[in-house]
Design an enzyme around this catalytic site. Structure first.
Site, mmCIF file in Angstrom:
data_model
loop_
_atom_site.group_PDB
_atom_site.id
_atom_site.type_symbol
_atom_site.label_atom_id
_atom_site.label_comp_id
_atom_site.label_asym_id
_atom_site.label_seq_id
_atom_site.Cartn_x
_atom_site.Cartn_y
_atom_site.Cartn_z
ATOM 1 N N CYS A 1 0.924 -1.106 0.013
ATOM 2 C CA CYS A 1 -0.058 0.182 0.027
ATOM 3 C C CYS A 1 0.821 1.369 -0.070
ATOM 4 C CB CYS A 1 -1.009 -0.172 1.322
ATOM 5 S SG CYS A 1 -1.973 1.446 1.489
ATOM 6 N N CYS B 1 0.496 3.241 3.871
ATOM 7 C CA CYS B 1 0.959 2.774 4.955
ATOM 8 C C CYS B 1 2.108 1.614 4.868
ATOM 9 C CB CYS B 1 -0.103 2.196 5.789
ATOM 10 S SG CYS B 1 -0.882 0.608 5.234
ATOM 11 N N CYS C 1 -5.191 1.216 6.536
ATOM 12 C CA CYS C 1 -5.103 2.669 6.606
ATOM 13 C C CYS C 1 -6.432 3.119 5.803
ATOM 14 C CB CYS C 1 -4.114 3.353 5.902
ATOM 15 S SG CYS C 1 -3.823 2.906 4.224
ATOM 16 N N CYS D 1 -8.415 -5.719 -9.706
ATOM 17 C CA CYS D 1 -7.787 -4.585 -10.665
ATOM 18 C C CYS D 1 -7.485 -3.473 -9.841
ATOM 19 C CB CYS D 1 -8.973 -4.326 -11.694
ATOM 20 S SG CYS D 1 -8.810 -3.303 -13.016
#
Length: 132
Positions: free
Chosen positions: A46, A49, A98, A118
């Protein structure tokens, strides 16, 4: 509730304008705008985070113009919710650590799961297996 919480101003200070729009405001990047993903071994985290989300081993070329995966990594903080925007019903994918919007999951992927996660490329950061 997300484990990591920041104000809009704090997110804007650490993310690019496009990453902020996509991850914090549920935007979507243009298709085929992220062709710079490495083919080497590693994982995608991510961008907000740093939580590990998807393995390179589960990435495939869906032809849609967005990075696609058959499944998240084991234990990845992935959540799903119903998205009724754009005059359709889709399943939104978000980071539960997050609350970042990552993309959507569709039931038209290849084996072994039949799923296509996706994702917006700007919502992910690649980590090489060799660098970790």
């Amino acid at each position: 509730m997300a484990e990591i919480e920041k104000s809009d101003q704090e997110w804007q200070e650490i993310l690019s304008p496009l990453a902020y729009k996509v991850t914090r405001k549920h935007g979507t990047e243009r298709a085929f705008s992220h062709d710079n993903f490495s083919k080497e071994a590693g994982y995608f985290a991510c961008v907000c985070c740093g939580a590990p989300l998807f393995s390179q081993e589960d990435k495939f070329d869906s032809g849609t113009g967005w990075p696609s995966f058959t499944q998240p990594m084991a234990g990845a903080p992935i959540g799903e919710s119903i998205d009724n925007s754009w005059f359709s019903t889709r399943t939104e994918v978000h980071c539960t650590a997050c609350a970042a919007h990552l993309g959507h999951v569709f039931p038209d992927g290849p084996a072994p799961t039949g799923l296509r996660y996706c994702m917006n490329g700007v919502a992910l950061k690649f980590h090489s297996e060799d660098a970790d």
